[in-house]
Design an enzyme around this catalytic site. Structure first.
Site, PDB file in Angstrom:
ATOM      1  CB  CYS A 124      -2.151  -8.529   7.793  1.00  0.00           C
ATOM      2  SG  CYS A 124      -0.554  -7.724   7.959  1.00  0.00           S
ATOM      3  CB  CYS A 147       5.995   7.605  11.599  1.00  0.00           C
ATOM      4  SG  CYS A 147       4.351   6.965  12.009  1.00  0.00           S
ATOM      5  CB  CYS A 191       9.543   6.007  12.814  1.00  0.00           C
ATOM      6  SG  CYS A 191       9.485   4.584  13.938  1.00  0.00           S
ATOM      7  NE  ARG A 237       0.540  -6.001   0.316  1.00  0.00           N
ATOM      8  CZ  ARG A 237       0.952  -6.825   1.279  1.00  0.00           C
ATOM      9  NH1 ARG A 237       1.670  -6.376   2.264  1.00  0.00           N
ATOM     10  NH2 ARG A 237       0.625  -8.103   1.242  1.00  0.00           N
ATOM     11  CB  CYS A 284       3.959  -8.688   6.082  1.00  0.00           C
ATOM     12  SG  CYS A 284       3.752  -7.187   5.092  1.00  0.00           S
ATOM     13  CB  CYS A 314      -3.235  -4.957   7.090  1.00  0.00           C
ATOM     14  SG  CYS A 314      -1.756  -4.657   8.063  1.00  0.00           S
ATOM     15  CB  CYS A 369       3.607   6.107  18.087  1.00  0.00           C
ATOM     16  SG  CYS A 369       4.709   4.701  18.193  1.00  0.00           S
TER      17      CYS A 369
HETATM   18  N1  SAM Z   1       3.764   0.943  14.812  1.00  0.00           N
HETATM   19  C1  SAM Z   1       3.932  -0.202  14.028  1.00  0.00           C
HETATM   20  C2  SAM Z   1       5.327  -0.339  13.487  1.00  0.00           C
HETATM   21  O1  SAM Z   1       6.059   0.634  13.417  1.00  0.00           O
HETATM   22  O2  SAM Z   1       5.696  -1.471  13.117  1.00  0.00           O
HETATM   23  C3  SAM Z   1       2.939  -0.373  12.926  1.00  0.00           C
HETATM   24  C4  SAM Z   1       2.503   0.781  12.070  1.00  0.00           C
HETATM   25  S1  SAM Z   1       3.773   1.547  11.102  1.00  0.00           S
HETATM   26  C5  SAM Z   1       2.926   2.989  10.574  1.00  0.00           C
HETATM   27  C6  SAM Z   1       3.939   0.511   9.678  1.00  0.00           C
HETATM   28  C7  SAM Z   1       4.936   0.906   8.633  1.00  0.00           C
HETATM   29  O3  SAM Z   1       4.422   1.943   7.820  1.00  0.00           O
HETATM   30  C8  SAM Z   1       6.279   1.447   9.080  1.00  0.00           C
HETATM   31  O4  SAM Z   1       7.155   0.450   9.460  1.00  0.00           O
HETATM   32  C9  SAM Z   1       6.773   2.161   7.835  1.00  0.00           C
HETATM   33  O5  SAM Z   1       7.566   1.274   7.071  1.00  0.00           O
HETATM   34  C10 SAM Z   1       5.484   2.524   7.100  1.00  0.00           C
HETATM   35  N2  SAM Z   1       5.305   3.977   7.081  1.00  0.00           N
HETATM   36  C11 SAM Z   1       4.959   4.754   8.125  1.00  0.00           C
HETATM   37  N3  SAM Z   1       4.901   6.050   7.757  1.00  0.00           N
HETATM   38  C12 SAM Z   1       5.210   6.098   6.447  1.00  0.00           C
HETATM   39  C13 SAM Z   1       5.346   7.148   5.499  1.00  0.00           C
HETATM   40  N4  SAM Z   1       5.152   8.412   5.839  1.00  0.00           N
HETATM   41  N5  SAM Z   1       5.668   6.833   4.229  1.00  0.00           N
HETATM   42  C14 SAM Z   1       5.883   5.546   3.884  1.00  0.00           C
HETATM   43  N6  SAM Z   1       5.789   4.503   4.730  1.00  0.00           N
HETATM   44  C15 SAM Z   1       5.475   4.770   6.009  1.00  0.00           C
HETATM   45  C1  DTB Z   2       3.573  -1.076   5.131  1.00  0.00           C
HETATM   46  O1  DTB Z   2       4.719  -1.444   4.796  1.00  0.00           O
HETATM   47  N1  DTB Z   2       2.970   0.029   4.673  1.00  0.00           N
HETATM   48  C2  DTB Z   2       1.685   0.214   5.302  1.00  0.00           C
HETATM   49  C3  DTB Z   2       1.521  -1.106   6.128  1.00  0.00           C
HETATM   50  N2  DTB Z   2       2.794  -1.730   5.976  1.00  0.00           N
HETATM   51  C4  DTB Z   2       1.101  -1.036   7.524  1.00  0.00           C
HETATM   52  C5  DTB Z   2       1.586   1.459   6.072  1.00  0.00           C
HETATM   53  C6  DTB Z   2       1.904   2.691   5.262  1.00  0.00           C
HETATM   54  C7  DTB Z   2       1.681   3.880   6.127  1.00  0.00           C
HETATM   55  C8  DTB Z   2       1.850   5.163   5.402  1.00  0.00           C
HETATM   56  C9  DTB Z   2       1.679   6.333   6.294  1.00  0.00           C
HETATM   57  C10 DTB Z   2       0.319   6.461   6.904  1.00  0.00           C
HETATM   58  O2  DTB Z   2      -0.701   6.316   6.215  1.00  0.00           O
HETATM   59  O3  DTB Z   2       0.247   6.781   8.100  1.00  0.00           O
HETATM   60 FE1  SF4 Z   3       5.187   4.438  15.975  1.00  0.00          FE
HETATM   61 FE2  SF4 Z   3       4.989   5.302  13.490  1.00  0.00          FE
HETATM   62 FE3  SF4 Z   3       7.278   4.268  14.314  1.00  0.00          FE
HETATM   63 FE4  SF4 Z   3       5.106   2.646  13.992  1.00  0.00          FE
HETATM   64  S1  SF4 Z   3       6.210   3.766  12.405  1.00  0.00           S
HETATM   65  S2  SF4 Z   3       6.533   2.667  15.710  1.00  0.00           S
HETATM   66  S3  SF4 Z   3       3.468   4.093  14.581  1.00  0.00           S
HETATM   67  S4  SF4 Z   3       6.323   6.144  15.093  1.00  0.00           S
END
Ligand code: SAM
Ligand code: DTB
Ligand code: SF4
Length: 347
Positions: A139, A69, A66, A271, A199, A106, A62
């Site tokens: 979702c 992530c 973030c 959630r 959400c 989702c 990506c």
């Molecule tokens: N790329 C899309 C976005 O950023 O909206 C969708 C996927 S993203 C992984 C969805 C959400 O997962 C993020 O907004 C974040 O709040 C949560 N998330 C991602 N990595 C995480 C982590 N290591 N621990 C907790 N929550 C995480």
């Molecule tokens: C949300 O708030 N938490 C979920 C869902 N929406 C998409 C994602 C959590 C991702 C945690 C890190 C991972 O598994 O990559």
């Molecule tokens: Fe990309 Fe992860 Fe950020 Fe979603 S949370 S926009 S997958 S870097």
């Protein structure tokens, strides 16, 4: 100052100040949990937990940065990137989720925003139609959307769109610099205007202060209508990301965040999201007492571990909780009003 009685009557408000939300957050834990549980029961059955299953349909690589992530191309993690999954594989995963009691499926994609039109977005729309045909609530979480993409997803049958604010506006710049807070709010507006339910939540344990957790809660509270679903994630610390070495958060801060969310957004389903593998059964039970009424099931979130069905079934049995029954969602209209009706019905 806010009227405590008004709060516990479950009235819908959008105007609580930072100080008022802080006063709620800082209540003695016993009082806070009691108030949140009482309000939760005005709208929801006390023993029903919504089961939601995640599938990463496009993983890694990506462009966003973030800091939490594992899927960001800016960091070196062990996540194995893959392109958009074939339709059959998505359909199989959705069927398995349904068989295991999930009512919501989702689909997440590691995109800054989904590709405009073209074969990839067409496949996403086809996947949405397929999952909806199975009778599941669909979702998606695909990154930023413009107004047109939001309408296309809604027309294909997306019921809820997940897009998190993550943290307070003040702390946000420490975590992400490739997209702004306003970009996120714009996407949420497009989702709402297209008629999907929202959400939206955030992450705790990213080194933020209490004022940032309250700042996030206030942003969510100000959204009108409130998001129908509010995921509260505990940071999953992933090696290779800038937040890998973050200190443990006192788990009671997570519990307070959940309880406060329930009180200031009484009709929203809160959630208990990422981070459950780091939590004891007792801590999870406290989150349910604080009004959380949804979890992600299965042994994987998007890329990181989740407790898995066997562990969750055992926990549910010990706590006397059950899954919200899977209803046929094929005819369900995805508007905010129908979701609110459902909340009231399930009381
Ligand atoms: N790329 C899309 C976005 O950023 O909206 C969708 C996927 S993203 C992984 C969805 C959400 O997962 C993020 O907004 C974040 O709040 C949560 N998330 C991602 N990595 C995480 C982590 N290591 N621990 C907790 N929550 C995480
Ligand atoms: C949300 O708030 N938490 C979920 C869902 N929406 C998409 C994602 C959590 C991702 C945690 C890190 C991972 O598994 O990559
Ligand atoms: Fe990309 Fe992860 Fe950020 Fe979603 S949370 S926009 S997958 S870097």
């Amino acid at each position: 100052m806010f009227d405590r009685d008004q709060l516990t009557r479950g009235e819908i408000r959008h105007d609580l100040s930072h100080e008022e939300i802080q006063a709620i957050y800082d209540l003695p834990l016993t009082t806070l949990i009691h108030a949140a549980q009482s309000v939760h029961r005005l709208y929801y059955a006390a023993d029903e937990i919504q089961m939601s299953t995640l599938l990463s349909i496009k993983t890694g690589g990506c462009k966003e940065n973030c800091g939490y992530c594992p899927q960001s191309a800016h960091y070196q993690t062990t996540v194995e990137a893959h392109g958009l999954l074939p339709l059959e594989e998505i359909a199989r995963a959705a069927q398995t989720a349904k068989d295991q009691g999930s009512s919501r499926f989702c689909m997440g994609a590691a995109w800054r925003s989904p590709p405009k039109k073209g074969p990839q977005f067409d496949r996403v729309l086809e996947a949405v139609r397929t999952v909806r045909e199975l009778g599941l609530e669909v979702c998606t979480t695909l990154g930023m959307l413009d107004a047109e993409q939001a309408v296309q997803l809604r027309e294909a049958g997306v019921y809820a769109y997940n897009h998190n604010l993550d943290t307070s506006p003040d702390y946000y710049e420490q975590i992400v610099s490739t997209r702004t807070y306003q970009d996120r709010l714009d996407t949420l507006r497009h989702v709402r205007e297209a008629g999907m339910t929202v959400c939206c939540g955030g992450i705790v344990g990213m080194g933020e202060g209490k004022e940032d957790r309250i700042g996030l809660l206030r942003q969510l509270h100000q959204l009108d209508p409130h998001p129908e679903s509010v995921p509260i994630n505990l940071l999953v610390r992933v090696e290779g990301t800038p937040l890998a070495k973050e200190d443990d958060l006192d788990i009671f801060e997570m519990v307070r965040t959940i309880a406060t969310a329930c009180l200031i957004m009484p009709q929203s389903r809160v959630r208990l999201s990422a981070g459950r593998t780091q939590m004891s059964d007792e801590a999870q039970a406290l989150c349910f007492l604080a009004g959380a009424s949804s979890i992600f099931t299965g042994d994987k979130l998007l890329t990181t571990p989740n407790p898995g069905d066997d562990k969750d079934q055992l926990l549910f049995k010990r706590l006397g909780l059950k899954a919200v029954p899977v209803q046929d969602q094929t005819t369900k209209v995805s508007t905010a009003n129908s979701d609110r009706g459902e909340c009231l019905r399930s009381h």
